[in-house]
Design a protein around this motif. Sequence first.
Motif, PDB file in Angstrom:
ATOM      1  N   LYS A 156     -36.364 -31.838  43.673  1.00 45.90           N
ATOM      2  CA  LYS A 156     -38.393 -31.978  43.514  1.00 45.90           C
ATOM      3  C   LYS A 156     -37.885 -30.975  42.046  1.00 45.90           C
ATOM      4  O   LYS A 156     -37.525 -30.252  41.729  1.00 45.90           O
ATOM      5  N   ARG A 157     -38.720 -31.513  41.173  1.00 49.70           N
ATOM      6  CA  ARG A 157     -38.884 -31.487  39.694  1.00 49.70           C
ATOM      7  C   ARG A 157     -39.709 -29.899  38.740  1.00 49.70           C
ATOM      8  O   ARG A 157     -40.416 -29.958  40.077  1.00 49.70           O
ATOM      9  N   GLY A 158     -39.299 -29.430  38.829  1.00 49.83           N
ATOM     10  CA  GLY A 158     -40.563 -28.002  38.513  1.00 49.83           C
ATOM     11  C   GLY A 158     -40.979 -28.128  36.872  1.00 49.83           C
ATOM     12  O   GLY A 158     -40.632 -29.304  36.309  1.00 49.83           O
ATOM     13  N   LYS A 159     -41.408 -27.255  36.589  1.00 53.46           N
ATOM     14  CA  LYS A 159     -42.548 -27.392  35.592  1.00 53.46           C
ATOM     15  C   LYS A 159     -42.723 -25.954  35.502  1.00 53.46           C
ATOM     16  O   LYS A 159     -43.162 -24.865  36.085  1.00 53.46           O
ATOM     17  N   VAL A 160     -43.011 -25.259  33.595  1.00 54.21           N
ATOM     18  CA  VAL A 160     -43.100 -24.098  33.602  1.00 54.21           C
ATOM     19  C   VAL A 160     -43.404 -24.323  32.790  1.00 54.21           C
ATOM     20  O   VAL A 160     -43.792 -25.340  31.821  1.00 54.21           O
ATOM     21  N   LYS A 161     -45.136 -23.905  32.815  1.00 56.77           N
ATOM     22  CA  LYS A 161     -45.853 -23.619  31.676  1.00 56.77           C
ATOM     23  C   LYS A 161     -46.071 -22.276  31.347  1.00 56.77           C
ATOM     24  O   LYS A 161     -45.799 -21.270  31.290  1.00 56.77           O
ATOM     25  N   TYR A 162     -46.051 -22.678  29.813  1.00 58.40           N
ATOM     26  CA  TYR A 162     -46.137 -21.167  28.597  1.00 58.40           C
ATOM     27  C   TYR A 162     -46.728 -21.267  27.443  1.00 58.40           C
ATOM     28  O   TYR A 162     -47.717 -22.315  26.994  1.00 58.40           O
ATOM     29  N   LEU A 163     -46.760 -19.943  26.977  1.00 60.90           N
ATOM     30  CA  LEU A 163     -47.478 -19.644  25.878  1.00 60.90           C
ATOM     31  C   LEU A 163     -46.877 -20.466  24.794  1.00 60.90           C
ATOM     32  O   LEU A 163     -45.226 -19.538  24.762  1.00 60.90           O
ATOM     33  N   LYS A 164     -46.507 -20.698  23.395  1.00 59.78           N
ATOM     34  CA  LYS A 164     -45.596 -20.810  22.311  1.00 59.78           C
ATOM     35  C   LYS A 164     -46.427 -19.924  21.330  1.00 59.78           C
ATOM     36  O   LYS A 164     -47.845 -19.948  20.844  1.00 59.78           O
ATOM     37  N   ASP A 165     -45.609 -19.468  20.610  1.00 59.13           N
ATOM     38  CA  ASP A 165     -46.741 -19.256  18.956  1.00 59.13           C
ATOM     39  C   ASP A 165     -46.593 -20.458  18.400  1.00 59.13           C
ATOM     40  O   ASP A 165     -46.260 -21.110  18.397  1.00 59.13           O
ATOM     41  N   ARG A 166     -46.527 -20.301  16.467  1.00 60.69           N
ATOM     42  CA  ARG A 166     -46.603 -21.301  16.294  1.00 60.69           C
ATOM     43  C   ARG A 166     -46.081 -22.139  15.748  1.00 60.69           C
ATOM     44  O   ARG A 166     -45.721 -23.765  15.344  1.00 60.69           O
ATOM     45  N   LEU A 167     -44.286 -21.344  15.739  1.00 61.73           N
ATOM     46  CA  LEU A 167     -43.943 -23.005  15.686  1.00 61.73           C
ATOM     47  C   LEU A 167     -43.140 -23.538  17.169  1.00 61.73           C
ATOM     48  O   LEU A 167     -42.030 -23.973  17.527  1.00 61.73           O
ATOM     49  N   GLY A 168     -43.724 -22.914  18.169  1.00 61.34           N
ATOM     50  CA  GLY A 168     -43.594 -23.412  19.064  1.00 61.34           C
ATOM     51  C   GLY A 168     -42.601 -22.944  19.898  1.00 61.34           C
ATOM     52  O   GLY A 168     -42.161 -23.480  21.362  1.00 61.34           O
ATOM     53  N   ASN A 169     -42.313 -21.988  19.947  1.00 57.04           N
ATOM     54  CA  ASN A 169     -41.146 -20.902  21.002  1.00 57.04           C
ATOM     55  C   ASN A 169     -41.941 -20.457  21.848  1.00 57.04           C
ATOM     56  O   ASN A 169     -43.436 -20.691  21.732  1.00 57.04           O
ATOM     57  N   LYS A 170     -41.276 -20.459  23.299  1.00 57.69           N
ATOM     58  CA  LYS A 170     -41.774 -20.049  24.488  1.00 57.69           C
ATOM     59  C   LYS A 170     -42.092 -18.428  24.528  1.00 57.69           C
ATOM     60  O   LYS A 170     -41.233 -17.875  23.600  1.00 57.69           O
ATOM     61  N   LYS A 171     -43.531 -17.956  24.721  1.00 50.99           N
ATOM     62  CA  LYS A 171     -43.381 -16.797  24.606  1.00 50.99           C
ATOM     63  C   LYS A 171     -43.819 -15.478  25.874  1.00 50.99           C
ATOM     64  O   LYS A 171     -43.711 -14.971  25.649  1.00 50.99           O
ATOM     65  N   ALA A 172     -43.936 -16.633  26.523  1.00 52.19           N
ATOM     66  CA  ALA A 172     -44.046 -15.968  27.755  1.00 52.19           C
ATOM     67  C   ALA A 172     -45.282 -17.050  28.796  1.00 52.19           C
ATOM     68  O   ALA A 172     -45.483 -17.783  28.727  1.00 52.19           O
ATOM     69  N   GLU A 173     -44.126 -17.287  30.112  1.00 50.59           N
ATOM     70  CA  GLU A 173     -44.673 -17.814  30.500  1.00 50.59           C
ATOM     71  C   GLU A 173     -45.778 -17.569  31.726  1.00 50.59           C
ATOM     72  O   GLU A 173     -46.216 -16.502  32.150  1.00 50.59           O
ATOM     73  N   LEU A 174     -46.622 -18.635  32.350  1.00 49.67           N
ATOM     74  CA  LEU A 174     -47.410 -18.792  32.377  1.00 49.67           C
ATOM     75  C   LEU A 174     -47.756 -18.963  34.163  1.00 49.67           C
ATOM     76  O   LEU A 174     -48.057 -18.483  34.944  1.00 49.67           O
ATOM     77  N   GLU A 175     -46.641 -19.712  34.308  1.00 46.78           N
ATOM     78  CA  GLU A 175     -46.823 -20.097  35.713  1.00 46.78           C
ATOM     79  C   GLU A 175     -45.489 -20.992  36.103  1.00 46.78           C
ATOM     80  O   GLU A 175     -44.932 -21.904  34.543  1.00 46.78           O
ATOM     81  N   ILE A 176     -44.850 -20.674  36.636  1.00 50.47           N
ATOM     82  CA  ILE A 176     -44.082 -21.650  37.205  1.00 50.47           C
ATOM     83  C   ILE A 176     -43.810 -22.244  38.377  1.00 50.47           C
ATOM     84  O   ILE A 176     -43.844 -21.225  39.039  1.00 50.47           O
ATOM     85  N   ASP A 177     -43.456 -23.320  38.425  1.00 49.37           N
ATOM     86  CA  ASP A 177     -43.026 -24.421  39.597  1.00 49.37           C
ATOM     87  C   ASP A 177     -41.643 -24.339  39.540  1.00 49.37           C
ATOM     88  O   ASP A 177     -41.698 -25.074  38.909  1.00 49.37           O
ATOM     89  N   TYR A 178     -40.954 -23.474  40.448  1.00 51.96           N
ATOM     90  CA  TYR A 178     -39.486 -23.766  40.562  1.00 51.96           C
ATOM     91  C   TYR A 178     -39.209 -25.145  40.381  1.00 51.96           C
ATOM     92  O   TYR A 178     -40.084 -25.776  42.337  1.00 51.96           O
ATOM     93  N   ALA A 179     -38.115 -25.721  40.208  1.00 53.10           N
ATOM     94  CA  ALA A 179     -37.682 -26.792  40.929  1.00 53.10           C
ATOM     95  C   ALA A 179     -36.933 -26.573  42.433  1.00 53.10           C
ATOM     96  O   ALA A 179     -36.291 -25.665  42.494  1.00 53.10           O
TER      97      ALA A 179
END
Lengths: 442, 612
Positions: free
Chosen positions: B203-226
Amino acid sequence: MSREQNVLKKIDKPLLLMYYALVFMGLFTIYSSSYNEEYPEIYAWSQPYGKQLFWIVISSVVGGVILLMDSNFIKKTSYATYGVVLLMLVVVLLMPPIKGARSWFKIGSFSLQPSEFAKFATAMAVSYYLSGINIKMQDFKTKFTVFVLLAIPGGLILLQPDAGTLLVFFSFIFVLYREGLSGNILLGGFFMVIIAVLAVFLKASESMGNVFGFEVEANYLFAVMVVIIGGLIMLIIKNFVLPRYRKARYKLTIWATLISVVMILSVNWAFNNVFKDRHRSRFQIMFGIKEDRKGDGYNIYQALSGIGSGRFSGKGFLQGTLSNEKYKHVPEQSTDFIFCSWAEEWGFVGSTLLILLYVSFLIRIVSIAERQRSRYNRIFGYCVASILFFHFMINIAMVLGLAPVIGIPLPFFSKGGSAILSFSILVFILLRLDAGRTEELY
Amino acid sequence: MNPNQGRRWVIVLIMLFIAFIFIFRLLYIQVLDDKWSNRAESITNSQEVIKPARGLIYDRNGKLLVVASQVYDIWVTPRKIGKIDTLELCNVLGLSREEFDKKLQKARNYASYKASVFLEGVSSSDFAKMITKLQRYKGFEIKVNTQRGYPADVGAHFLGYIRKISAEKYKKNKEGGNDYYLMDDYIGITGLEKVYEEDLRGKRGKVKYLKDRLGNKKAELEIDYAEEGKNLYTSIDLDLQKYGEELMQNKIGCIVAIEPSTGEILAMVSAPTYSPSKMVGRDFAKNWTEMSKNDSLKPLINRAIYNSNYRPGSIFKLVQALVAMQSGVITENTGFPCNKSLIGCHNHEAPSNVRIAIKHSCNPYFYQVYKRLILRGEKSNIFKDSRIGLTKWREMVTTFGLGVKLDTDIPGVKSGNIPDTNFYDKWYGKNRWAFSTIYSNSIGEGEIGVSPLQMANLAAILANKGYYYTPHLVKKIGEDGDKKEKFKVKHFTAVDSSYFIPVREAMEQVVLNGTARQAQIDSISVCGKTGTVENKSFNDHSVFIAFAPKENPKIAIAVYVEYGTWGGTWAAPIASVMIEKYLKGELSEKGKKKEKRIKEAVILTKHSDFKH
């Protein structure tokens, strides 16, 4: 020894307290907005917050020195200070430009911005001049001299160029008003601003009017309308005003109409010929004529998103996700847009608190000014209040999308050594003058 | 007092007024209107997919059949390429100029401003060679993917393969409400990969995260593990499978071996076969076209399940005997004369009972048995009587898993054909056919069609004396999993186990003294039955089914060698070495001789010429 103790005892504690409250709120906001995990100490020398803390300390030291000075000495050095700062403003124009402006003296890793010092120096010079014997606000000579005192540093600053700082010199209109400048001029100024804003709005929205089948720019119709209203007012004066007042009222109406028409037409002309594309679109964005989240509207779109995301109670200290160095969604989060960081982290509650604190601080300055026996002291007090109020008003209006984007700092909050030093000098001079108010006779 | 003192209130009022405007504006932005906070979320929040690793596939002894290895897909955005030295880039990518142009044109046809797959499935070692140079070229990006690897290199037909989901399938899935798959997902196309797709893919997982202006991942909000894909533990015996594939080289046909006590398939060989790795990576299209269009031997076909038009030949006599005894039309001691005027036969001792008839595979005997089954004398009209007889016969035969689709875990299984009245009505017309029309069925010719899988299952039924478990390939889904419930159900035939005793004894005799002496193994009692499927104008097909040992059987097997003539010639020896290898681990001297002969034989044409 006894005199120094006297001064310290007589210092206005509420003002001093509010000053430090603002300064440290500012420092912590800078800390949060430019937080670097590798240097968590607030005194970290290499970080903006470390530098800001350093300048706060410098400001307090300079402030302490000011408190130790003699009030008369301060007053007597007004012109000298003004002269030194003017000299700095001239010399700075010879410096290599930084980001397209010749505004800074760069000494090592520090830079000094003389236009900031121009604020208190001009305040001193204006206070000194206006408190002179036989100076009456009503005289044309007085008005002209004050204008010159303001225009010299203003002009030099415009050469840098730094239009934002220039704007601050308009704040002296409050001082002049308090010292007897006709209320009509303040009202007129306010009236002109409204006329100008309307004219810009009509131009920016590309409004057209239809006259007998011809497309005519709305501003021309606006000017014609102003003339018609002027005529109507003349009729009213003729019929309802006592004859002895009529002449003065006629004169006023004619001048007002004339200036309004000139204002409308010059705005109309300037919009196309002086303004650049980015200025035009800034106005359009401000009036909500267009929404542009990528180009010229980017800054304000991001800023409002940051503020809005704070909701009622904010995200908490160091918990912002837009207006800080880590995320960088809001531009200039430590300088002109620092209010976004505060509003994001502390929400509506915090931003309201800040605005109330600021206004209380300003009102306290006004009360202090009013209790002075010496004219110099009072005028200087009003200078301090007006300068700070102007900064506060324009900066917050800008980040709230109520004014176009103008680069002007929020005093005590925005990062910048020269700025905090200059604002602190204003406050400490006032504190010193106030503490010694009973010893003085004029 | 200063006359202008009152003016302080004007100034204070202005200050308060401005403050009021600000607070009101803030109230609106921050509290009353959620437009800006929603916008803030769309600025900061982002999400990405976590792809689970696809499950591995093991044999019954824990040996790896299929692995998942990391590969690299190179994507191209044609518009971004700019001016380049094409020849040098071709060198870097290991492509010829024509291939390069063709691929680039394909990408352009898709969209010149959007990225599309340029090179698929570049192996880690190839990738390592090209990465440093490739980085200099604009417009190329790299995406990691998993790809199948086949350490054992066997079982291509039943393992199946995976491919990137096709545009049509993607669309169809979406429209059908199945929105699991993404455009660049891989999906099982055939074989186990297809049947167990949902278990293997995880099952595919999903990670919701906060990105900075350039789109870099900065903090994970919610992880739905695969959820990692489940491993499949198949019933295949890797060694046996491999051995079967070796034996069937240069032949056309198949082998199916089943563990009778469970229905688990031990080996499933279809020849000619191909390396499963041909269906992986860059050369898929080329290989697939080669095998499906250009190869007349059609290696892609899984003959073990697909060729349901394979007739069973004489092995079907076992079913006839069992059904006849159960129906009461004969007993185990019923004898018939070997009357060659009814149907052709060879010379052998008189078939005075079922055992002897099976041992010698006597055609006239089973002609007469089938006649009794079809014409039971319930109606005087032979047409009507045949209808009743055929229906009753068919009913019983289908309980052997013949003429019906086995509900197994191999996609594409065919039902074969056990003709019913409809079948003949359509063919000849109602009441226009009788026993005399359909007698060929009696010896497994005529209209009987049985897939090799069904033949092997028949062997398992005989081994079990009357029941079977649906043959299947997967004994465990996931580490702690189980096989599917349907594979644990015992299916009983309509024939009592007592009737199996004489038939099994006859099968033993077939190997000891009958047509399948080639299948003898010294220390193991093998029971078998040969079949020689008529193939007019060409060599006959060689068929053999068997189980062993006779008591407590461990393996049931069916071998089908096209154009192999007599059942005893090729199919029987192949089955015997398979059995010996499986039960003993290694071959006796006699077995080795058989093996040598088998491996040397080339039986690929319809007129294969070889020594018996």
